[in-house]
Design a protein around this motif. Structure first.
Motif, PDB file in Angstrom:
ATOM      1  N   LYS A 127       1.885 -10.254   0.501  1.00  0.00           N
ATOM      2  CA  LYS A 127       1.135 -10.874   1.597  1.00  0.00           C
ATOM      3  C   LYS A 127       0.638  -9.882   2.645  1.00  0.00           C
ATOM      4  N   ILE A 128       1.340  -8.763   2.835  1.00  0.00           N
ATOM      5  CA  ILE A 128       0.958  -7.827   3.899  1.00  0.00           C
ATOM      6  C   ILE A 128       0.177  -6.623   3.374  1.00  0.00           C
ATOM      7  N   GLY A 129      -0.141  -6.610   2.079  1.00  0.00           N
ATOM      8  CA  GLY A 129      -0.924  -5.506   1.523  1.00  0.00           C
ATOM      9  C   GLY A 129      -0.142  -4.219   1.366  1.00  0.00           C
ATOM     10  N   PHE A 130       1.188  -4.306   1.299  1.00  0.00           N
ATOM     11  CA  PHE A 130       2.053  -3.133   1.172  1.00  0.00           C
ATOM     12  C   PHE A 130       1.789  -2.400  -0.142  1.00  0.00           C
ATOM     13  N   ARG A 131       1.325  -1.148  -0.030  1.00  0.00           N
ATOM     14  CA  ARG A 131       1.065  -0.269  -1.180  1.00  0.00           C
ATOM     15  C   ARG A 131       0.042  -0.872  -2.153  1.00  0.00           C
ATOM     16  N   MET A 132      -0.928  -1.600  -1.611  1.00  0.00           N
ATOM     17  CA  MET A 132      -2.001  -2.179  -2.429  1.00  0.00           C
ATOM     18  C   MET A 132      -3.268  -1.355  -2.225  1.00  0.00           C
ATOM     19  N   CYS A 133      -3.386  -0.252  -2.947  1.00  0.00           N
ATOM     20  CA  CYS A 133      -4.534   0.648  -2.799  1.00  0.00           C
ATOM     21  C   CYS A 133      -5.811  -0.044  -3.272  1.00  0.00           C
ATOM     22  N   GLY A 134      -6.833   0.080  -2.489  1.00  0.00           N
ATOM     23  CA  GLY A 134      -8.098  -0.574  -2.799  1.00  0.00           C
ATOM     24  C   GLY A 134      -8.371  -1.771  -1.915  1.00  0.00           C
ATOM     25  N   GLY A 135      -7.303  -2.278  -1.263  1.00  0.00           N
ATOM     26  CA  GLY A 135      -7.486  -3.376  -0.319  1.00  0.00           C
ATOM     27  C   GLY A 135      -7.204  -4.743  -0.902  1.00  0.00           C
ATOM     28  N   ALA A 136      -6.577  -5.599  -0.113  1.00  0.00           N
ATOM     29  CA  ALA A 136      -6.168  -6.932  -0.561  1.00  0.00           C
ATOM     30  C   ALA A 136      -7.348  -7.792  -1.015  1.00  0.00           C
ATOM     31  N   ASP A 137      -8.489  -7.648  -0.351  1.00  0.00           N
ATOM     32  CA  ASP A 137      -9.659  -8.453  -0.728  1.00  0.00           C
ATOM     33  C   ASP A 137     -10.122  -8.121  -2.142  1.00  0.00           C
ATOM     34  N   LYS A 138     -10.116  -6.850  -2.484  1.00  0.00           N
ATOM     35  CA  LYS A 138     -10.511  -6.431  -3.829  1.00  0.00           C
ATOM     36  C   LYS A 138      -9.518  -6.957  -4.867  1.00  0.00           C
ATOM     37  N   TYR A 139      -8.255  -6.944  -4.514  1.00  0.00           N
ATOM     38  CA  TYR A 139      -7.234  -7.469  -5.424  1.00  0.00           C
ATOM     39  C   TYR A 139      -7.501  -8.950  -5.715  1.00  0.00           C
ATOM     40  N   ARG A 140      -7.730  -9.690  -4.669  1.00  0.00           N
ATOM     41  CA  ARG A 140      -7.970 -11.124  -4.841  1.00  0.00           C
ATOM     42  C   ARG A 140      -9.223 -11.365  -5.698  1.00  0.00           C
ATOM     43  N   GLU A 141     -10.229 -10.543  -5.488  1.00  0.00           N
ATOM     44  CA  GLU A 141     -11.464 -10.668  -6.259  1.00  0.00           C
ATOM     45  C   GLU A 141     -11.203 -10.456  -7.757  1.00  0.00           C
ATOM     46  N   VAL A 142     -10.414  -9.420  -8.081  1.00  0.00           N
ATOM     47  CA  VAL A 142     -10.091  -9.144  -9.486  1.00  0.00           C
ATOM     48  C   VAL A 142      -9.247 -10.267 -10.074  1.00  0.00           C
ATOM     49  N   LEU A 143      -8.252 -10.722  -9.330  1.00  0.00           N
ATOM     50  CA  LEU A 143      -7.374 -11.792  -9.819  1.00  0.00           C
ATOM     51  C   LEU A 143      -8.167 -13.072 -10.084  1.00  0.00           C
ATOM     52  N   GLU A 144      -9.062 -13.406  -9.182  1.00  0.00           N
ATOM     53  CA  GLU A 144      -9.839 -14.647  -9.324  1.00  0.00           C
ATOM     54  C   GLU A 144     -10.893 -14.553 -10.426  1.00  0.00           C
ATOM     55  N   SER A 145     -11.200 -13.338 -10.873  1.00  0.00           N
ATOM     56  CA  SER A 145     -12.189 -13.175 -11.944  1.00  0.00           C
ATOM     57  C   SER A 145     -11.650 -13.648 -13.285  1.00  0.00           C
ATOM     58  N   ALA A 167       3.025  -9.278 -10.605  1.00  0.00           N
ATOM     59  CA  ALA A 167       3.168  -8.843  -9.220  1.00  0.00           C
ATOM     60  C   ALA A 167       4.514  -8.162  -9.011  1.00  0.00           C
ATOM     61  N   MET A 168       4.471  -6.953  -8.458  1.00  0.00           N
ATOM     62  CA  MET A 168       5.706  -6.283  -8.048  1.00  0.00           C
ATOM     63  C   MET A 168       5.650  -6.036  -6.549  1.00  0.00           C
ATOM     64  N   SER A 169       6.776  -5.654  -5.971  1.00  0.00           N
ATOM     65  CA  SER A 169       6.887  -5.453  -4.512  1.00  0.00           C
ATOM     66  C   SER A 169       6.431  -6.681  -3.744  1.00  0.00           C
ATOM     67  N   VAL A 170       6.735  -7.869  -4.266  1.00  0.00           N
ATOM     68  CA  VAL A 170       6.297  -9.090  -3.590  1.00  0.00           C
ATOM     69  C   VAL A 170       6.985  -9.267  -2.239  1.00  0.00           C
ATOM     70  N   TYR A 171       8.200  -8.719  -2.109  1.00  0.00           N
ATOM     71  CA  TYR A 171       8.911  -8.794  -0.828  1.00  0.00           C
ATOM     72  C   TYR A 171       8.547  -7.635   0.095  1.00  0.00           C
ATOM     73  N   ALA A 172       7.711  -6.701  -0.393  1.00  0.00           N
ATOM     74  CA  ALA A 172       7.335  -5.511   0.378  1.00  0.00           C
ATOM     75  C   ALA A 172       8.574  -4.795   0.881  1.00  0.00           C
ATOM     76  N   SER A 173       9.539  -4.594  -0.049  1.00  0.00           N
ATOM     77  CA  SER A 173      10.807  -3.908   0.257  1.00  0.00           C
ATOM     78  C   SER A 173      11.535  -4.540   1.437  1.00  0.00           C
ATOM     79  N   GLY A 174      11.491  -5.860   1.510  1.00  0.00           N
ATOM     80  CA  GLY A 174      12.257  -6.583   2.521  1.00  0.00           C
ATOM     81  C   GLY A 174      11.478  -6.924   3.780  1.00  0.00           C
ATOM     82  N   ALA A 175      10.203  -6.552   3.837  1.00  0.00           N
ATOM     83  CA  ALA A 175       9.411  -6.823   5.049  1.00  0.00           C
ATOM     84  C   ALA A 175       8.951  -8.269   5.143  1.00  0.00           C
ATOM     85  N   ILE A 176       8.963  -8.997   4.027  1.00  0.00           N
ATOM     86  CA  ILE A 176       8.500 -10.383   4.007  1.00  0.00           C
ATOM     87  C   ILE A 176       9.671 -11.292   3.622  1.00  0.00           C
TER      88      ILE A 176
END
Length: 289
Positions: free
Chosen positions: A213-231, A238-247
């Motif tokens: 949710k916070i874009g932790f270590r998501m190179c390229g940007g969260a918007d681009k990720y969502r675009e690829v996923l929705e394609s 999905a890994m690091s979904v908890y962002a190492s405990g930040a979420i």
């Protein structure tokens, strides 16, 4: 079909992206294979059947335990992730670049002979070397279920940076032809890799990357990720979904579950309570694990 929830191995080998102190403590705790098996047994008993793991030398010991107890681990499967970067880095330090490659070749194999003379490098027989190295890594999993085999992110992203995307096709074809498995790719840049795989004619690839949710270590940007996923062009893990405990766990799982194109979540935990908690959240938001 991949399971909704996969169990990872970072915690067993002292990897924590937020706390070096916690990483050291985990590395000390899991020095013995029995300590690792205790956690894997807890995950198995909580209904998790897929272990997504590196080809660290100690994973071979885990494979031996599972092979020796087929009744206890009925339905258990491995998702190997290769190559294990530290193993190769250490080999390069000890033996040099060519010596490191030779170190992992079959003792009496043709490629070892070629490497001694430099012929493999002269002829740039990259595909042959790739195949032999994959086979060397897969030896520890002989007789075990490995329906998906991954290329590790260190090498995926290095190859992306070099522009040597043909290697992805080599890996893809060998994994399918020899192991009758689905090839997968781990990356720190999902959008860039998705484009590269498409250019190599690899359709609906399995790609594992940080998605949170916070874009932790998501190179390229969260918007681009969502675009690829929705394609719908990739099958995402999905890994690091908890962002190492930040979420907070519930917030993290609910957000990822709401994304289009995410088939599975891989997570690491070292206690039965945390394993059960994640399993219950994934079951609530994504269905049976």
């Amino acid at each position: 079909m991949m399971d909704k929830l996969l169990f990872g191995d970072n915690q067993f080998f002292g990897i924590n992206h937020m706390s070096e102190e916690k990483a050291r403590a985990q590395a000390m705790r899991f020095q013995d294979t029995s300590a690792i098996m205790e956690v894997l047994d807890a995950a198995y008993d909580e209904g998790i059947r897929t272990f997504m793991c590196t080809t660290h030398d100690r994973i071979a010991e885990i494979c031996d335990v599972v092979r020796a107890n087929p009744g206890r681990y009925d339905g258990f499967q491995f998702y190997p992730c290769m190559p294990y970067a530290h193993k190769y880095a250490n080999a390069v330090t000890d033996h040099g670049m060519v010596g490191a490659i030779a170190h992992f070749m079959p003792e009496d194999g043709l490629f070892k002979t070629m490497l001694r003379s430099g012929a493999a490098l002269v002829t740039k027989d990259a595909e042959g070397i790739v195949k032999v190295l994959i086979d060397a890594e897969m030896k520890m999993f002989a007789g075990l279920r490995t329906p998906v085999i991954f290329m590790q992110n260190v090498f995926v992203d290095l190859l992306l940076g070099m522009g040597f995307t043909k290697a992805f096709r080599m890996f893809h074809d060998h994994v399918r032809e020899k192991y009758r498995a689905e090839p997968g790719f781990i990356t720190m840049n999902l959008p860039l890799l998705a484009d590269a795989l498409a250019a190599e004619g690899i359709e609906s690839p399995i790609i594992c990357s940080n998605i949170n949710k916070i874009g932790f270590r998501m190179c390229g940007g969260a918007d681009k990720y969502r675009e690829v996923l929705e394609s719908g062009k990739v099958r995402a893990i999905a890994m690091s979904v908890y962002a190492s405990g930040a979420i907070p766990p519930r917030e993290a799982i609910e957000w990822v579950a709401g994304l289009q194109g995410v088939e599975s979540i891989v997570f690491g935990a070292s206690s039965r309570g945390n394993i059960r908690s994640t399993r219950d959240l994934v079951a609530e938001y994504m269905g049976a694990v």
